[in-house]
Design an enzyme around this catalytic site. Structure first.
Site, short mmCIF file in Angstrom:
data_model
loop_
_atom_site.label_atom_id
_atom_site.label_comp_id
_atom_site.label_asym_id
_atom_site.label_seq_id
_atom_site.Cartn_x
_atom_site.Cartn_y
_atom_site.Cartn_z
N SER A 137 0.80 -1.22 0.00
CA SER A 137 0.00 0.00 0.00
C SER A 137 0.83 1.27 0.00
O SER A 137 0.32 2.35 -0.32
CB SER A 137 -0.95 0.01 1.20
OG SER A 137 -0.23 0.12 2.41
N LYS A 193 0.90 4.75 6.78
CA LYS A 193 0.45 5.58 5.65
C LYS A 193 1.12 6.94 5.75
O LYS A 193 1.86 7.24 6.68
CB LYS A 193 -1.08 5.78 5.67
CG LYS A 193 -1.90 4.50 5.80
CD LYS A 193 -1.86 3.65 4.55
CE LYS A 193 -2.70 2.37 4.77
NZ LYS A 193 -2.55 1.42 3.63
#
Length: 232
Positions: free
Chosen positions: A40, A94
């Site tokens: 990701s 993230k």
């Protein structure tokens, strides 16, 4: 006899016990490493990376608890942070995109923060990818996040044009003590588009470095070019 034997074992191995205890204390309170199993954050972080997490960057916690005793710095736009998902409690990594007070929108992969488009430019650098991702149609870009009036945070990002993904959202107002997080692999990331804004108290720490990387596509052999690699 049993208590005597236990005492003997403790004396014999107390050095190891003390070392393990101090290591656990250090990992709980100051710094830890996290194995990244997904793509990701490609191409910045790849599957198999072991990233170093500065756990007191956003405030020091009492070891083995979520009780914060110092405030620390607030997460800043562009930083890579580790946090617990508000959706299911999973630990994620993230990039900070929206900070409290921001108005964030995405139109056809382009971010707009407080009404200003964040510049994207084509990037032809050859990044490390897993075999599966490398076989997919992918494009690399450099995204310039406006941190202040005179400063940008430039980082690599990737899109997968043939993958079904949320390429448009918002505008979303980032509320007090919350943050909007996105993955650099913009079309393959379970981020704030799906889990919502992340509360400040759920942040674990800041990730700045890849300590080591084991390649899952090649018998988990070390990737020499990623040893102690700084993260942008």
């Amino acid at each position: 006899m049993q208590s005597v034997r236990s005492a003997q074992l403790f004396r014999e191995y107390r050095g190891i016990v003390l070392f393990l205890g101090l290591m656990l204390l250090f990992r709980s309170a100051f710094a830890d490493w996290m194995t990244v199993p997904t793509g990701s954050m490609n191409p910045t972080i790849v599957e198999g990376d072991r990233i170093l997490v500065n756990k007191h960057a956003y405030g020091w916690r009492i070891p083995f608890t979520m009780i914060r005793v110092t405030t620390g710095a607030d997460p800043q736009r562009g930083e890579i942070a580790v946090f617990y998902s508000p959706k299911n409690g999973e630990r994620l990594v993230k990039r900070v995109i929206g900070v409290p007070g921001d108005l964030v929108e995405m139109r056809d992969e382009v971010l707009y923060i407080n009404g200003h488009a964040q510049q994207l430019s084509s990037n032809d650098y050859l990044y490390t990818l897993s075999d599966r991702t490398a076989e997919m149609v992918h494009q690399f870009f450099t995204e310039q996040l406006q941190v202040s009036q005179n400063q940008t945070h430039d980082h690599a990002m990737m899109i997968l044009p043939q993958v079904t993904a949320m390429r448009n959202f918002g505008p979303i107002k980032v509320t007090t003590d919350h943050y909007l997080m996105l993955g650099d692999n913009r079309d393959n990331s379970a981020d704030s588009r799906y889990i919502g804004l992340v509360p400040r108290d759920e942040f674990v720490g800041r990730a700045n470095t890849v300590v080591a990387s084991l390649n899952p596509d090649n018998w988990y052999l070390p990737r020499g070019d990623r040893f102690w690699k700084a993260l942008d």
